[in-house]
Design a protein around this motif. Structure first.
Motif, PDB file in Angstrom:
ATOM      1  N   ALA A 124     -27.774   5.471  -0.698  1.00 47.50           N
ATOM      2  CA  ALA A 124     -26.648   5.297   0.073  1.00 47.50           C
ATOM      3  C   ALA A 124     -25.734   6.898   0.158  1.00 47.50           C
ATOM      4  CB  ALA A 124     -25.569   4.085  -0.755  1.00 47.50           C
ATOM      5  N   ASP A 125     -26.410   7.708  -0.721  1.00 48.77           N
ATOM      6  CA  ASP A 125     -25.839   9.076  -0.524  1.00 48.77           C
ATOM      7  C   ASP A 125     -27.307  10.509   0.229  1.00 48.77           C
ATOM      8  OD1 ASP A 125     -26.817  11.734  -2.332  1.00 48.77           O
ATOM      9  OD2 ASP A 125     -26.277   9.181  -3.453  1.00 48.77           O
ATOM     10  N   LEU A 126     -25.797  10.966   0.859  1.00 49.57           N
ATOM     11  CA  LEU A 126     -27.050  12.219   1.855  1.00 49.57           C
ATOM     12  C   LEU A 126     -27.854  13.375   0.433  1.00 49.57           C
ATOM     13  CD1 LEU A 126     -28.167  13.595   4.017  1.00 49.57           C
ATOM     14  CD2 LEU A 126     -26.453  14.918   3.811  1.00 49.57           C
ATOM     15  N   ILE A 127     -27.197  13.123  -1.028  1.00 52.70           N
ATOM     16  CA  ILE A 127     -28.018  14.394  -1.528  1.00 52.70           C
ATOM     17  C   ILE A 127     -29.102  13.614  -2.342  1.00 52.70           C
ATOM     18  CG2 ILE A 127     -27.828  15.215  -4.030  1.00 52.70           C
ATOM     19  CD1 ILE A 127     -26.317  16.693  -1.859  1.00 52.70           C
ATOM     20  N   THR A 128     -29.078  12.477  -2.447  1.00 55.64           N
ATOM     21  CA  THR A 128     -30.161  11.813  -2.692  1.00 55.64           C
ATOM     22  C   THR A 128     -31.077  11.652  -1.616  1.00 55.64           C
ATOM     23  OG1 THR A 128     -27.741  10.267  -4.937  1.00 55.64           O
ATOM     24  CG2 THR A 128     -30.776   9.829  -4.349  1.00 55.64           C
ATOM     25  N   ASP A 129     -31.016  10.992  -0.967  1.00 55.74           N
ATOM     26  CA  ASP A 129     -31.681  11.112   0.385  1.00 55.74           C
ATOM     27  C   ASP A 129     -32.840  12.316   0.486  1.00 55.74           C
ATOM     28  OD1 ASP A 129     -31.335   8.511   1.622  1.00 55.74           O
ATOM     29  OD2 ASP A 129     -29.781   9.355   2.718  1.00 55.74           O
ATOM     30  N   LEU A 130     -32.257  13.514   0.492  1.00 53.07           N
ATOM     31  CA  LEU A 130     -32.795  14.747   0.144  1.00 53.07           C
ATOM     32  C   LEU A 130     -33.491  15.262  -0.630  1.00 53.07           C
ATOM     33  CD1 LEU A 130     -29.710  17.611   1.706  1.00 53.07           C
ATOM     34  CD2 LEU A 130     -31.611  16.411   2.591  1.00 53.07           C
ATOM     35  N   ALA A 131     -33.005  14.664  -1.599  1.00 59.34           N
ATOM     36  CA  ALA A 131     -34.063  13.774  -2.648  1.00 59.34           C
ATOM     37  C   ALA A 131     -35.258  13.616  -2.987  1.00 59.34           C
ATOM     38  CB  ALA A 131     -33.252  14.433  -4.372  1.00 59.34           C
ATOM     39  N   ARG A 132     -35.422  12.316  -2.105  1.00 60.01           N
ATOM     40  CA  ARG A 132     -36.056  11.887  -2.259  1.00 60.01           C
ATOM     41  C   ARG A 132     -37.321  12.388  -0.940  1.00 60.01           C
ATOM     42  NH1 ARG A 132     -36.044   6.086  -3.690  1.00 60.01           N
ATOM     43  NH2 ARG A 132     -37.701   6.129  -2.628  1.00 60.01           N
ATOM     44  N   TRP A 133     -36.652  12.354   0.278  1.00 58.73           N
ATOM     45  CA  TRP A 133     -37.765  12.792   1.259  1.00 58.73           C
ATOM     46  C   TRP A 133     -38.417  14.505   0.830  1.00 58.73           C
ATOM     47  CZ3 TRP A 133     -32.721  13.032   5.089  1.00 58.73           C
ATOM     48  CH2 TRP A 133     -32.081  12.284   5.403  1.00 58.73           C
ATOM     49  N   GLU A 134     -37.583  15.410   0.067  1.00 55.84           N
ATOM     50  CA  GLU A 134     -38.515  16.427  -0.737  1.00 55.84           C
ATOM     51  C   GLU A 134     -39.906  15.680  -1.170  1.00 55.84           C
ATOM     52  OE1 GLU A 134     -37.596  19.817  -3.730  1.00 55.84           O
ATOM     53  OE2 GLU A 134     -36.170  19.393  -2.262  1.00 55.84           O
ATOM     54  N   GLU A 135     -39.812  14.791  -2.619  1.00 48.53           N
ATOM     55  CA  GLU A 135     -40.848  13.807  -2.894  1.00 48.53           C
ATOM     56  C   GLU A 135     -41.511  13.815  -2.338  1.00 48.53           C
ATOM     57  OE1 GLU A 135     -38.478  11.326  -5.605  1.00 48.53           O
ATOM     58  OE2 GLU A 135     -37.082  12.909  -6.728  1.00 48.53           O
ATOM     59  N   LEU A 136     -41.054  12.882  -1.187  1.00 46.11           N
ATOM     60  CA  LEU A 136     -41.966  12.629  -0.320  1.00 46.11           C
ATOM     61  C   LEU A 136     -42.881  13.503   0.272  1.00 46.11           C
ATOM     62  CD1 LEU A 136     -41.060   9.547   2.432  1.00 46.11           C
ATOM     63  CD2 LEU A 136     -42.873  11.015   2.591  1.00 46.11           C
TER      64      LEU A 136
END
Length: 254
Positions: free
Chosen positions: A120-132
């Motif tokens: 639900a938030d951009l900061i976590t999105d960015l971290a998950r995208w990086e892991e992906l």
């Protein structure tokens, strides 16, 4: 009027959590009334009543040996209801995110995203995208309105490791695409408007639908992440849909 009444009654039948649960159980395997009651923690009287209602609605049928099973019609409605259930589960999200530019066949298939995780938030999105991106070994498909700084740098590293990358961006942001080095493994295309952000690898995918802020600016905060077969198929199919429509672009072209 008669058809509308029948449809209203069908929606009523499908509005019950108990009846939906029964439909799902009977889709897996045939059950007798007593087994339905035990599995769903219902009284025998309530289980019998629900089975009679669903039989009358043609969603299930009673077999000669006394077991109940889902009809083809029931299985079809259960499949169609998966998308509605997914949207309703995330109703606050879909109140503020626009899917009108997504092709209708994909909207009808939204239930395929149901096993995904909502972030639900951009900061976590960015971290998950990086892991992906870091985890990909074979290919990476990316569709974003514009290049995404750090993620593009990580993608360049994966490109040097032999990962095959496809990217789609907005035509107006073509100049930022040069951040990804030229390579035989890098394919770039442009479309007039990117309606959804997707980052897809052989292992996991992410999809973000646009919202429009009060100032009129389109935003892509919040994403769904998934690694199951249905989630991956939905995102890959949608990416390929836009890939076929997009125009090839190379950095040395104006």
């Amino acid at each position: 009027m008669a058809d509308k009444k029948r449809l209203d009654m069908l929606f009523y039948e499908l509005a019950s959590e108990d009846r939906i649960a029964i439909l799902r159980e009977l889709t897996k395997h045939s059950l007798k009334m007593q087994d339905v009651a035990r599995k769903l923690d219902l009284t025998a009287t309530e289980a019998s009543r629900q089975l009679q209602r669903m039989t009358h609605a043609k969603l299930i049928e009673r077999e000669p040996e006394g077991t109940y099973t889902t009809t083809h019609l029931g299985r079809l409605f259960l499949t169609l209801s998966a998308s509605m259930e997914f949207v309703y589960k995330h109703d606050d999200y879909f109140l503020n995110h626009n899917l009108t530019k997504i092709p209708l066949p994909f909207v009808n298939r939204l239930g395929e995203l149901s096993k995904g995780t909502f972030v639900a938030d951009l900061i976590t999105d960015l971290a998950r995208w990086e892991e992906l991106v870091k985890a990909t070994k074979e290919y990476l498909w990316v569709m974003t309105p514009r290049a995404m700084g750090h993620l593009t740098q990580l993608s360049a590293v994966k490109l040097s490791e032999g990962v095959k990358i496809r990217s789609i961006m907005n035509e107006e942001n073509r100049e930022t695409n040069v951040m990804l080095p030229s390579s035989k493994n890098a394919e770039r295309k442009l479309i007039k408007e990117v309606p959804v952000i997707m980052i897809i690898s052989e292992k996991e995918a992410s999809v973000s639908f646009p919202s429009v802020r009060a100032d009129g600016v389109t935003d892509f905060v919040s994403s769904f992440f998934g690694s199951d077969a249905a989630f991956l198929k939905w995102t890959k199919d949608l990416f390929l849909y836009y890939w076929e429509q997009a125009k090839i672009w190379f950095p040395n072209q104006n």
